[in-house]
Design an enzyme around this catalytic site. Structure first.
Site, short mmCIF file in Angstrom:
data_model
loop_
_atom_site.label_atom_id
_atom_site.label_comp_id
_atom_site.label_asym_id
_atom_site.label_seq_id
_atom_site.Cartn_x
_atom_site.Cartn_y
_atom_site.Cartn_z
N HIS A 188 -8.14 2.82 -25.63
CA HIS A 188 -7.00 3.68 -25.25
C HIS A 188 -5.98 3.78 -26.37
O HIS A 188 -5.62 2.81 -27.01
CB HIS A 188 -6.38 3.25 -23.92
CG HIS A 188 -5.81 1.86 -23.88
ND1 HIS A 188 -4.52 1.57 -24.26
CD2 HIS A 188 -6.36 0.69 -23.45
CE1 HIS A 188 -4.29 0.28 -24.06
NE2 HIS A 188 -5.38 -0.27 -23.58
N ASP A 200 -4.16 -4.50 -28.30
CA ASP A 200 -4.23 -3.73 -27.05
C ASP A 200 -3.55 -2.37 -27.22
O ASP A 200 -2.37 -2.24 -26.91
CB ASP A 200 -3.55 -4.53 -25.94
CG ASP A 200 -3.71 -3.90 -24.58
OD1 ASP A 200 -4.60 -3.05 -24.41
OD2 ASP A 200 -2.92 -4.24 -23.68
N GLU A 234 -3.51 4.70 -20.58
CA GLU A 234 -4.14 3.61 -19.83
C GLU A 234 -3.09 2.66 -19.29
O GLU A 234 -3.19 2.18 -18.16
CB GLU A 234 -5.13 2.85 -20.73
CG GLU A 234 -5.99 1.82 -20.00
CD GLU A 234 -5.39 0.42 -19.97
OE1 GLU A 234 -5.98 -0.44 -19.31
OE2 GLU A 234 -4.33 0.18 -20.60
N ASP A 262 -11.55 -3.09 -24.90
CA ASP A 262 -10.13 -3.22 -24.57
C ASP A 262 -9.81 -4.68 -24.27
O ASP A 262 -9.12 -4.99 -23.29
CB ASP A 262 -9.79 -2.32 -23.38
CG ASP A 262 -8.30 -2.33 -23.05
OD1 ASP A 262 -7.50 -2.71 -23.94
OD2 ASP A 262 -7.93 -1.98 -21.92
N HIS A 332 0.76 -7.36 -24.65
CA HIS A 332 1.96 -6.72 -24.13
C HIS A 332 3.26 -7.37 -24.63
O HIS A 332 4.27 -7.33 -23.92
CB HIS A 332 1.97 -6.71 -22.60
CG HIS A 332 0.89 -5.87 -21.99
ND1 HIS A 332 0.72 -5.76 -20.62
CD2 HIS A 332 -0.07 -5.08 -22.54
CE1 HIS A 332 -0.30 -4.95 -20.37
NE2 HIS A 332 -0.79 -4.52 -21.53
#
Length: 365
Positions: A188, A200, A234, A262, A332
């Protein structure tokens, strides 16, 4: 969806110290004055329900359920804790909470808060939700043990704006014998605004592009069409994957298999397969070809979020399995930056995907 963080967030345990937080993706802001209230700590929705409105109303709910360190498969540990991030604000608001603080989704003890998507229900009052670093969570929990009436204050400036137009990015090599049979490989293109999204999912995008490029570099003509897809959105709604599947159905395209990468650019260990037993058995039969390269975890498993909407159209869904012990250290957060990528591990993952693409393009599924 166009959600923006705004100015950097701030938080403090009143009378004690500041702690690192970040807004959860999709959260509303607190307003310039912020939110200040007493805190109730819970580890589950069952605990929250037992407290009820009498002890939650007007307070901040602190979800402090850690990822399970005994889980060798770290994605299972993530799955066991992430519900408090996604639906924590909705559940807390039912009992009158004014805000939510969620322990970051990582096994590491550090000062990086980890963001991620959270949800609202239009029938339940929307309250601000933030992630607190794991070190911050430990400090807050200890403070509550000695001073249960202590207050927490946080400010967030995030907001959701009107939707904006975005795109999936697609490239393909047309098959020489079965051009209508499509094998997809993708990652993504979007990432959260913390760090630069290298693991990510910048790495997944590069691996998808590079795996297809290897066919050109080696002058291999695949029998079936190989398509690389960089999916948009995503992280915050999956609209790229859903729209891709909708258009594929509208065009009556035949995706026989889809591979998603991913899970970060870490040492590859195998493939997870979401399909019927016959299809799984066919891929597992190739295991001996992969084992010399330590790709031994090949079998039933999760496919991927972006490719998930293709399952109803009969596609065999496959994920690249990696050694994920370090993934949630970065996931994240501001720590997910390009310097954390190992070129060798990135290339090994790419080669693994390219090898499976070759077998699928040659023999089908």
């Amino acid at each position: 969806p166009h959600w923006v963080r705004g100015k950097k967030e701030s938080a403090k345990i009143v009378g004690k110290q500041r702690v690192p937080i970040c807004a959860l993706g999709g959260s509303i802001g607190t307003g310039s004055k912020g939110i200040r209230a007493m805190v109730v700590e819970v580890h589950s929705y069952e605990e929250l329900e037992k407290l009820g409105s009498e002890k939650v109303d007007g307070k901040i709910v602190f979800y402090n359920r850690p990822m399970d360190p005994t889980e060798i498969m770290t994605f299972r540990a993530y799955g066991g804790a992430v519900s408090q991030r996604w639906s924590g604000a909705m559940e807390a608001a039912k009992y009158g909470a004014v805000g939510v603080v969620v322990r970051s989704m990582t096994l590491a003890l550090d000062d990086y808060p980890h963001t991620g998507s959270m949800g609202y229900n239009d029938e339940i009052k929307k309250i601000p939700a933030c992630a607190i670093s794991t070190n911050g969570a430990e400090i807050l929990s200890e403070c509550l043990k000695s001073e249960p009436a202590i207050e927490f204050q946080f400010k967030m400036y995030c907001e959701t704006l009107e939707d904006v137009l975005s795109y999936n990015v697609i490239g393909e090599i047309i098959g020489t014998e079965f051009p209508d049979e499509i094998i997809l490989v993708g990652g993504h293109l979007d990432s959260w605004d913390m760090g630069d999204g290298s693991h990510d999912d910048g790495a997944g995008c590069i691996q998808s592009i590079e795996a297809v490029r290897l066919f050109i570099a080696l002058d291999i003509k695949p029998k079936r069409t190989i398509r690389a897809v960089m999916f948009m959105n995503e992280e915050n709604g999956l609209r790229g994957g859903k729209e891709y599947a909708r258009v594929a159905k509208e065009k009556n395209e035949n995706h026989i298999a889809a591979i998603e990468t991913d899970a970060g650019a870490f040492t590859p260990r195998g493939f997870g397969i979401d399909a019927d037993e016959e299809s799984i058995a066919k891929i597992v039969a190739w295991k001996s070809l992969f084992e010399p390269y330590n790709l031994h975890l090949i079998g039933k498993g999760h496919g991927g979020a972006d490719i998930g909407p293709l399952k109803d159209q009969g596609a065999v869904l496959i994920s690249l399995r990696v050694d994920s012990q370090r993934y949630f250290d970065y996931h994240h957060s501001d720590a997910d930056t390009f310097d954390k990528i190992s070129k060798r591990e990135l290339e090994m993952g790419t080669a693994s995907i390219a090898s499976l693409l070759y077998l699928l393009s040659k023999y089908g599924i």
